[in-house]
Design a protein around this motif. Structure first.
Motif, PDB file in Angstrom:
ATOM      1  N   LEU A 125      -3.643 -15.078   5.787  1.00 20.40           N
ATOM      2  CA  LEU A 125      -4.272 -16.141   5.007  1.00 20.40           C
ATOM      3  C   LEU A 125      -3.841 -16.064   3.546  1.00 20.40           C
ATOM      4  CD1 LEU A 125      -7.858 -15.883   6.494  1.00 20.40           C
ATOM      5  CD2 LEU A 125      -6.139 -17.640   6.954  1.00 20.40           C
ATOM      6  N   GLY A 126      -3.508 -14.849   3.105  1.00 19.96           N
ATOM      7  CA  GLY A 126      -3.068 -14.669   1.718  1.00 19.96           C
ATOM      8  C   GLY A 126      -1.868 -15.534   1.386  1.00 19.96           C
ATOM      9  N   ASN A 127      -0.963 -15.690   2.337  1.00 21.43           N
ATOM     10  CA  ASN A 127       0.250 -16.465   2.089  1.00 21.43           C
ATOM     11  C   ASN A 127       0.010 -17.959   2.204  1.00 21.43           C
ATOM     12  OD1 ASN A 127       0.702 -13.842   3.438  1.00 21.43           O
ATOM     13  ND2 ASN A 127       2.797 -14.240   2.848  1.00 21.43           N
ATOM     14  N   ILE A 128      -0.731 -18.352   3.228  1.00 20.31           N
ATOM     15  CA  ILE A 128      -0.785 -19.784   3.561  1.00 20.31           C
ATOM     16  C   ILE A 128      -2.034 -20.446   3.008  1.00 20.31           C
ATOM     17  CG2 ILE A 128      -0.786 -21.414   5.500  1.00 20.31           C
ATOM     18  CD1 ILE A 128       0.762 -19.117   7.021  1.00 20.31           C
ATOM     19  N   PHE A 187     -14.975 -11.592   3.126  1.00 17.54           N
ATOM     20  CA  PHE A 187     -14.657 -13.005   2.832  1.00 17.54           C
ATOM     21  C   PHE A 187     -13.489 -13.519   3.653  1.00 17.54           C
ATOM     22  CE2 PHE A 187     -10.815 -13.084   0.307  1.00 17.54           C
ATOM     23  CZ  PHE A 187     -10.762 -11.846  -0.335  1.00 17.54           C
ATOM     24  N   TYR A 188     -12.619 -12.586   4.074  1.00 18.83           N
ATOM     25  CA  TYR A 188     -11.471 -12.990   4.897  1.00 18.83           C
ATOM     26  C   TYR A 188     -11.946 -13.597   6.216  1.00 18.83           C
ATOM     27  CZ  TYR A 188      -6.471 -12.387   5.960  1.00 18.83           C
ATOM     28  OH  TYR A 188      -5.139 -12.587   6.205  1.00 18.83           O
ATOM     29  N   SER A 189     -13.004 -12.991   6.772  1.00 17.63           N
ATOM     30  CA  SER A 189     -13.475 -13.483   8.066  1.00 17.63           C
ATOM     31  C   SER A 189     -14.152 -14.851   7.938  1.00 17.63           C
ATOM     32  CB  SER A 189     -14.416 -12.464   8.707  1.00 17.63           C
ATOM     33  OG  SER A 189     -15.519 -12.204   7.869  1.00 17.63           O
ATOM     34  N   PHE A 212      -2.810  -8.523  -2.965  1.00 12.22           N
ATOM     35  CA  PHE A 212      -3.488  -9.063  -1.789  1.00 12.22           C
ATOM     36  C   PHE A 212      -2.468  -9.437  -0.712  1.00 12.22           C
ATOM     37  CE2 PHE A 212      -5.527 -12.291   0.798  1.00 12.22           C
ATOM     38  CZ  PHE A 212      -6.790 -11.765   0.990  1.00 12.22           C
ATOM     39  N   SER A 213      -1.443 -10.169  -1.136  1.00  9.16           N
ATOM     40  CA  SER A 213      -0.502 -10.704  -0.171  1.00  9.16           C
ATOM     41  C   SER A 213       0.298  -9.598   0.513  1.00  9.16           C
ATOM     42  CB  SER A 213       0.431 -11.698  -0.846  1.00  9.16           C
ATOM     43  OG  SER A 213       1.189 -12.357   0.126  1.00  9.16           O
ATOM     44  N   LEU A 214       0.651  -8.551  -0.239  1.00  8.26           N
ATOM     45  CA  LEU A 214       1.421  -7.466   0.379  1.00  8.26           C
ATOM     46  C   LEU A 214       0.519  -6.402   1.008  1.00  8.26           C
ATOM     47  CD1 LEU A 214       4.254  -6.984  -2.289  1.00  8.26           C
ATOM     48  CD2 LEU A 214       4.479  -8.018  -0.034  1.00  8.26           C
ATOM     49  N   SER A 215      -0.777  -6.643   1.054  1.00  5.99           N
ATOM     50  CA  SER A 215      -1.734  -5.683   1.636  1.00  5.99           C
ATOM     51  C   SER A 215      -1.713  -4.341   0.908  1.00  5.99           C
ATOM     52  CB  SER A 215      -1.433  -5.400   3.120  1.00  5.99           C
ATOM     53  OG  SER A 215      -1.437  -6.559   3.871  1.00  5.99           O
ATOM     54  N   LEU A 216      -1.636  -4.370  -0.418  1.00  5.17           N
ATOM     55  CA  LEU A 216      -1.485  -3.124  -1.161  1.00  5.17           C
ATOM     56  C   LEU A 216      -2.737  -2.723  -1.908  1.00  5.17           C
ATOM     57  CD1 LEU A 216       1.975  -3.835  -2.781  1.00  5.17           C
ATOM     58  CD2 LEU A 216       1.483  -2.471  -0.748  1.00  5.17           C
ATOM     59  N   GLY A 268      -4.889   1.215   0.751  1.00  9.43           N
ATOM     60  CA  GLY A 268      -4.616   2.208   1.780  1.00  9.43           C
ATOM     61  C   GLY A 268      -4.311   1.648   3.160  1.00  9.43           C
ATOM     62  N   THR A 269      -4.143   0.320   3.266  1.00 12.87           N
ATOM     63  CA  THR A 269      -3.745  -0.251   4.552  1.00 12.87           C
ATOM     64  C   THR A 269      -2.408   0.349   4.970  1.00 12.87           C
ATOM     65  OG1 THR A 269      -4.678  -2.334   3.821  1.00 12.87           O
ATOM     66  CG2 THR A 269      -3.316  -2.408   5.784  1.00 12.87           C
ATOM     67  N   LEU A 270      -1.495   0.412   4.004  1.00  3.10           N
ATOM     68  CA  LEU A 270      -0.168   0.884   4.368  1.00  3.10           C
ATOM     69  C   LEU A 270      -0.080   2.403   4.322  1.00  3.10           C
ATOM     70  CD1 LEU A 270       1.933  -2.031   2.906  1.00  3.10           C
ATOM     71  CD2 LEU A 270       1.055  -1.720   5.209  1.00  3.10           C
ATOM     72  N   THR A 315      -3.796 -10.671  12.680  1.00  3.11           N
ATOM     73  CA  THR A 315      -2.924  -9.500  12.511  1.00  3.11           C
ATOM     74  C   THR A 315      -3.158  -8.843  11.150  1.00  3.11           C
ATOM     75  OG1 THR A 315      -1.093 -10.863  11.719  1.00  3.11           O
ATOM     76  CG2 THR A 315      -1.113 -10.327  14.066  1.00  3.11           C
ATOM     77  N   SER A 316      -3.742  -9.584  10.211  1.00  3.33           N
ATOM     78  CA  SER A 316      -4.123  -8.967   8.931  1.00  3.33           C
ATOM     79  C   SER A 316      -5.500  -8.330   9.024  1.00  3.33           C
ATOM     80  CB  SER A 316      -4.142 -10.012   7.809  1.00  3.33           C
ATOM     81  OG  SER A 316      -2.872 -10.581   7.654  1.00  3.33           O
ATOM     82  N   SER A 317      -6.431  -9.027   9.660  1.00  5.17           N
ATOM     83  CA  SER A 317      -7.800  -8.500   9.675  1.00  5.17           C
ATOM     84  C   SER A 317      -7.879  -7.178  10.435  1.00  5.17           C
ATOM     85  CB  SER A 317      -8.774  -9.528  10.253  1.00  5.17           C
ATOM     86  OG  SER A 317      -8.504  -9.742  11.610  1.00  5.17           O
ATOM     87  N   ILE A 318      -7.074  -7.044  11.495  1.00  2.36           N
ATOM     88  CA  ILE A 318      -7.121  -5.751  12.205  1.00  2.36           C
ATOM     89  C   ILE A 318      -6.631  -4.624  11.297  1.00  2.36           C
ATOM     90  CG2 ILE A 318      -6.930  -6.613  14.576  1.00  2.36           C
ATOM     91  CD1 ILE A 318      -3.983  -6.030  14.468  1.00  2.36           C
ATOM     92  N   SER A 319      -5.659  -4.940  10.424  1.00  4.94           N
ATOM     93  CA  SER A 319      -5.157  -3.876   9.546  1.00  4.94           C
ATOM     94  C   SER A 319      -6.202  -3.487   8.509  1.00  4.94           C
ATOM     95  CB  SER A 319      -3.849  -4.302   8.872  1.00  4.94           C
ATOM     96  OG  SER A 319      -4.078  -5.237   7.834  1.00  4.94           O
ATOM     97  N   ILE A 320      -7.064  -4.430   8.151  1.00  6.63           N
ATOM     98  CA  ILE A 320      -8.121  -4.120   7.179  1.00  6.63           C
ATOM     99  C   ILE A 320      -9.202  -3.272   7.858  1.00  6.63           C
ATOM    100  CG2 ILE A 320      -9.767  -5.071   5.508  1.00  6.63           C
ATOM    101  CD1 ILE A 320      -8.110  -7.679   5.538  1.00  6.63           C
ATOM    102  N   LEU A 321      -9.598  -3.701   9.047  1.00  9.76           N
ATOM    103  CA  LEU A 321     -10.619  -2.936   9.768  1.00  9.76           C
ATOM    104  C   LEU A 321     -10.115  -1.529  10.089  1.00  9.76           C
ATOM    105  CD1 LEU A 321     -13.478  -3.077  10.928  1.00  9.76           C
ATOM    106  CD2 LEU A 321     -12.530  -3.929  13.072  1.00  9.76           C
TER     107      LEU A 321
END
Ligand code: PHE
Length: 454
Positions: free
Chosen positions: A29-32, A107-109, A229-233, A236-238, A322-328
Motif C-alpha cells: 500500500l505504501g507504493n500504490i 492503520f495498514y489493516s 515506509f516504502s522500503l519497510s525499513l 527490523g522487518t528486514l 505480502t507486506s502485512s505478514i512481514s509486519i506481523l
C-alpha cells in the motif's frame, strides 16, 4: 548451547524466494496508496526528487545494514541486538521496531480492509456509468461507516494471521513469485490508459516538474518517512527476514533488486494516478482516499474496465497482504524467540492487540472522527508517529550501530560472505552509514519536527 542456536530456524529456500519475500514486504500500500497521496500533499516534483535522493543515500544503506544484522545474528529484531551487543542498551533499537510494527499494522489493516471492499465493489460493477462526484461519494459513504470497514479489517487481519501462523517457507514465497510480476503488468496497463486521457500532460508534469517553492521542511520529513515506509525499513522487518536468508546469498545485490522493484512500482503508481487526477478534476491533496477515487474513474472509462478494476483491487489486496505478514512477523519472531511462546500463540496474541488498535484507526474516519490527540485522529497519529518518527529513528540507530559499534570489518565479513564475494561498493556504503545517513536523518528529523528552525 541455547535452544535457539541450533540450526532449526525456518528459512527461505532460494534466492528468488528471498527477493520475492523482501520485495513483497516493500511493495505494498505504501507504493500504490500512500506514495501518490503523500506526493500530492507535498506539492509534486520537488518532493519526488528529495524522495529519490533519500532512497539511494539512506534507504539502500539502511536496508543492507538490516539484512547484515539479521543474517549475522540469526535472531529477531530485538534478539539480534542482544546477541551482537550483549549487555548494552542497543536492544532498545529493536524495541522501537516492535512498537512501530504495532502502530503500522493497526492503520495498514484499515486501508487493506478498504481494498477488500473495493474488490467487492469491482465485482458487482459498482463504478459503471458513474461520474466523478458519485465515485467520490461511494468512497465517502463506505469509509466513514462502521460495520463494513470493520468487517473487512477483521477479515484482512484474519488472513494475515493465518499465513504467519504457517511459518516462512510454506506460505507466501510461492505466491509472491507469480503475483508480483502480475501487479507490475496491471499497473503498466493502467498507466497507458491514464497517459492517454485528455490533459494527462498536466498530471505527469505535476509529478516530475520540480517546484521547490512547494517543498516545506515537513515535506522533507515526509519524504524521509515515505522512503522508510516504502522500503519497510527502520523497524527490523528486514532484520527479521535477513535472519532467514542463507549465508550464501549476495545481500548487496538483493538490496539493489528490492529497491529497484519498490521504486519502479511507486513511480508507475504515480504515473497512473496523477494524469487521471487532473483529467477528472480531483484534488491532488485529497489524502488517503486518492487511489480509491481516482482509479475507479479511469476504470469506468476503459474498455474492459470491469476486469481491470477487479484484477487491480485483487492485486492491491495481495500486495498489502505480502507486506502485512512481514509486519506481523516482526512481532511474532520476537515473542517466539525471546519470550518462548509458540508461533501460534505469539501470532494470535499479536494479531488481537493490533486489531484492537486498528479498530480505532478505522473508526477515526467515521464514528470516532472527533476523538483527537494533539489535534489529529488515531489514524493520522499512528501513521505519523510510526512513519515519520519511529522508522527514521530506528534507521538512525541501525546505521549508528553498524557504523560505530559493530564496525566495518565485522560488517564486511557478513556482507561479503566471509570475503568470498567482491564488495566494491563497501567503502561508499561505510561512508554513507557512518556520516551521511546519520547526519541527514538527524537534521531532517529535528527540522521536520520543529525542534530547529531555518
Ligand atoms: N513497505 C510496505 C508498503 O510499502 C509497508 C511496510 C512498512 C512493511 C514497514 C513493513 C514495514 O506497503
Amino acid at each position: 548451547m541455547a535452544k535457539s542456536d541450533l540450526p532449526v530456524r525456518d528459512s527461505f529456500t532460494s534466492k528468488f524466494g528471498v527477493i520475492a519475500a523482501a520485495a513483497g514486504s516493500a511493495v505494498g500500500l505504501g507504493n500504490i496508496w500512500r506514495f501518490p497521496y503523500v506526493v500530492g500533499e507535498n506539492g509534486g516534483g520537488a518532493f519526488l526528487l528529495v524522495y529519490l535522493l533519500f532512497i539511494v543515500a539512506i534507504g539502500m544503506p539502511v536496508m543492507l545494514s538490516e539484512f547484515a544484522i539479521g543474517r549475522k545474528a540469526q535472531r529477531n529484531a530485538i534478539g539480534s541486538f542482544k546477541k551482537l551487543a550483549p549487555r548494552t542498551p542497543w536492544y532498545f533499537v529493536g524495541v522501537i521496531g516492535v512498537a512501530a510494527a504495532f502502530l503500522i499494522l493497526a492503520f495498514y489493516s484499515t486501508v487493506a480492509g478498504w481494498t477488500l471492499e473495493y474488490i467487492v465493489k469491482a465485482l458487482t460493477d459498482s463504478f459503471a456509468g458513474k461520474g466523478e462526484a458519485e465515485i467520490s461519494g461511494l468512497f465517502e459513504t463506505f469509509h466513514t461507516g462502521t460495520f463494513r470497514p470493520l468487517f473487512w479489517q477483521l477479515i484482512f487481519m484474519g488472513v494475515t494471521l493465518w499465513i504467519v501462523m504457517a511459518g516462512i517457507k510454506n506460505g507466501i514465497e510461492k505466491y509472491t513469485k507469480i503475483l508480483m510480476p502480475l501487479l507490475v503488468v496491471m499497473i503498466i496497463v493502467i498507466c497507458i490508459r491514464s497517459l492517454t486521457l485528455p490533459g494527462s500532460v498536466e498530471g505527469v508534469g505535476y509529478l516530475f516538474r520540480p517546484n521547490f517553492s512547494a517543498l516545506t521542511t515537513e515535506g522533507i520529513l515526509a519524504a524521509l518517512g515515505q522512503a522508510f515506509f516504502s522500503l519497510s525499513l527502520g523497524m527490523g522487518t528486514l532484520i527479521t527476514y535477513g535472519s532467514y536468508v542463507s549465508k550464501k546469498e549476495n545481500l548487496g545485490s538483493t538490496v539493489t533488486q528490492v529497491t529497484i522493484a519498490d521504486t519502479l512500482i511507486a513511480m508507475l503508481a504515480g504515473i497512473a494516478i496523477f494524469p487521471a487526477v487532473f483529467a477528472f478534476g480531483i484534488d491532488p491533496e485529497s489524502g488517503p482516499g486518492l487511489v480509491f477515487v481516482t482509479l475507479p474513474n479511469i476504470f469506468q472509462e476503459m474498455a474492459g474496465g470491469y476486469f481491470f478494476a477487479l484484477i487491480f483491487f485483487i492485486l492491491l489486496g495481495i500486495a498489502a497482504l505480502t507486506s502485512s505478514i512481514s509486519i506481523l512477523e516482526v512481532v511474532v519472531a520476537y515473542l517466539k524467540e525471546e519470550l518462548n511462546l509458540t508461533r501460534k500463540k505469539a501470532a494470535v496474541f499479536a494479531a488481537i492487540v493490533i486489531t484492537m488498535m486498528g479498530v480505532l484507526c478505522t473508526l477515526s474516519f467515521g464514528a470516532m472522527e472527533d476523538v483527537t490527540i494533539f489535534k489529529t485522529t488515531f489514524f493520522d497519529l499512528m501513521d505519523f508517529t510510526a512513519s515519520n518518527v519511529l522508522l527514521p529513528l530506528g534507521g538512525l540507530l541501525i546505521v549508528l550501530f553498524i557504523g560505530w559499534y559493530l564496525g566495518s570489518s565485522r560488517t564486511r565479513e557478513e556482507v561479503s560472505n566471509e570475503n568470498t564475494l567482491r564488495v566494491r561498493y563497501f567503502p561508499a556504503y561505510i561512508f554513507l552509514i557512518k556520516f551521511v545517513a546519520p547526519i541527514a536523518i538527524a537534521i531532517v528529523f529535528l527540522y521536520g519536527l520543529g525542534f530547529l528552525k531555518l
